[in-house]
Design a protein around this motif. Sequence first.
Motif, short mmCIF file in Angstrom:
data_model
loop_
_atom_site.label_atom_id
_atom_site.label_comp_id
_atom_site.label_asym_id
_atom_site.label_seq_id
_atom_site.Cartn_x
_atom_site.Cartn_y
_atom_site.Cartn_z
N TRP A 1 0.87 -1.16 0.00
CA TRP A 1 0.00 0.00 0.00
C TRP A 1 0.91 1.22 0.00
O TRP A 1 1.82 1.33 0.81
N THR B 1 1.64 5.28 0.22
CA THR B 1 1.20 6.56 0.76
C THR B 1 2.19 7.66 0.38
O THR B 1 3.39 7.49 0.58
N GLN C 1 -5.12 13.47 3.79
CA GLN C 1 -5.73 13.23 5.09
C GLN C 1 -4.63 13.13 6.14
O GLN C 1 -3.47 12.88 5.83
N ASP D 1 -4.56 9.09 10.56
CA ASP D 1 -5.72 8.32 10.14
C ASP D 1 -5.38 7.28 9.08
O ASP D 1 -6.27 6.64 8.52
N ILE D 2 -4.11 7.13 8.79
CA ILE D 2 -3.67 6.18 7.76
C ILE D 2 -3.00 4.97 8.41
O ILE D 2 -2.23 5.11 9.36
N ASP D 3 -3.31 3.81 7.89
CA ASP D 3 -2.77 2.55 8.42
C ASP D 3 -1.42 2.27 7.75
O ASP D 3 -1.36 2.01 6.54
N PHE E 1 -2.95 6.36 -0.80
CA PHE E 1 -3.31 7.39 0.17
C PHE E 1 -2.40 8.60 0.01
O PHE E 1 -1.27 8.49 -0.44
N ALA F 1 -0.96 11.51 2.55
CA ALA F 1 -0.87 11.81 3.98
C ALA F 1 -0.39 13.24 4.20
O ALA F 1 0.59 13.67 3.60
#
Length: 245
Positions: free
Chosen positions: A170, A172, A179, A183-185, A211, A213
């Motif tokens: 994933w 980012t 965001q 709030d991001i994993d 995502f 960030a």
Amino acid sequence: MEDIIFGRGPVMEALKANRTIDKLLIKNGPYAKSLVPVIDMAKKKRIVIQQTDHAKLDKMAEGGNHQGVIAMVSAYEYVSVQDILSRARDKGESPFVIICDKITDPHNLGAIIRTANCVGATGVIIPKRGSVGVNSVVMKTSVGAAEYTPVAKVTNIAATIEELRNDGLWITAADMDGQSMYDIDFKGAIGIVVGSEGSGISRLVREKCDFIASIPMKGEINSLNASVAASILMYEALRQRRNIL
């Protein structure tokens, strides 16, 4: 092709990491006690040690703080992206990759590699064009971390991100209008993208990311140095991943 590493810390780390060193240049005359361990280790490894005048060392280091020692080394050996992913698999860990989108300041790249090593990142990826490579200034700023944290150089960052996503990562990217990073994993297989010092991440790279960030800002200034922003995100990832590493 030959390169140089200068400064006591980076040269010592190169020696510890068994980097191929052709010759060690030490300033003429009495040298600082802090150079003794470097010289002793070089002697044990049977590396040629040559005394050189301070002016020559200054010229070779191009104004950098060589601290009286320069190592003549073979060119830095980059790895492949798959080598980085295999490194994680061999250690039984989820990949944790730092992707630099056209970082041009060697001090920033060196600082990013240094932090990547500190947080246990699997490796760093940089583009072949429009970015600084791993040179003597990067080695100096990373304090030798580039000897331990592998760096891959790729033709296309956006295409590489797509490949990483296909491998289960994933991705980012750091940008002000995303965001909150809280709030991001960041657990699991991840990649963190850091944009260039001036223009940030490119549009094509941004579109490939899962995502975006943002780092919370509470003061009057709303931007951070590229390596500082990267460090903050890396340590947030480490905080979240601390129970799974």
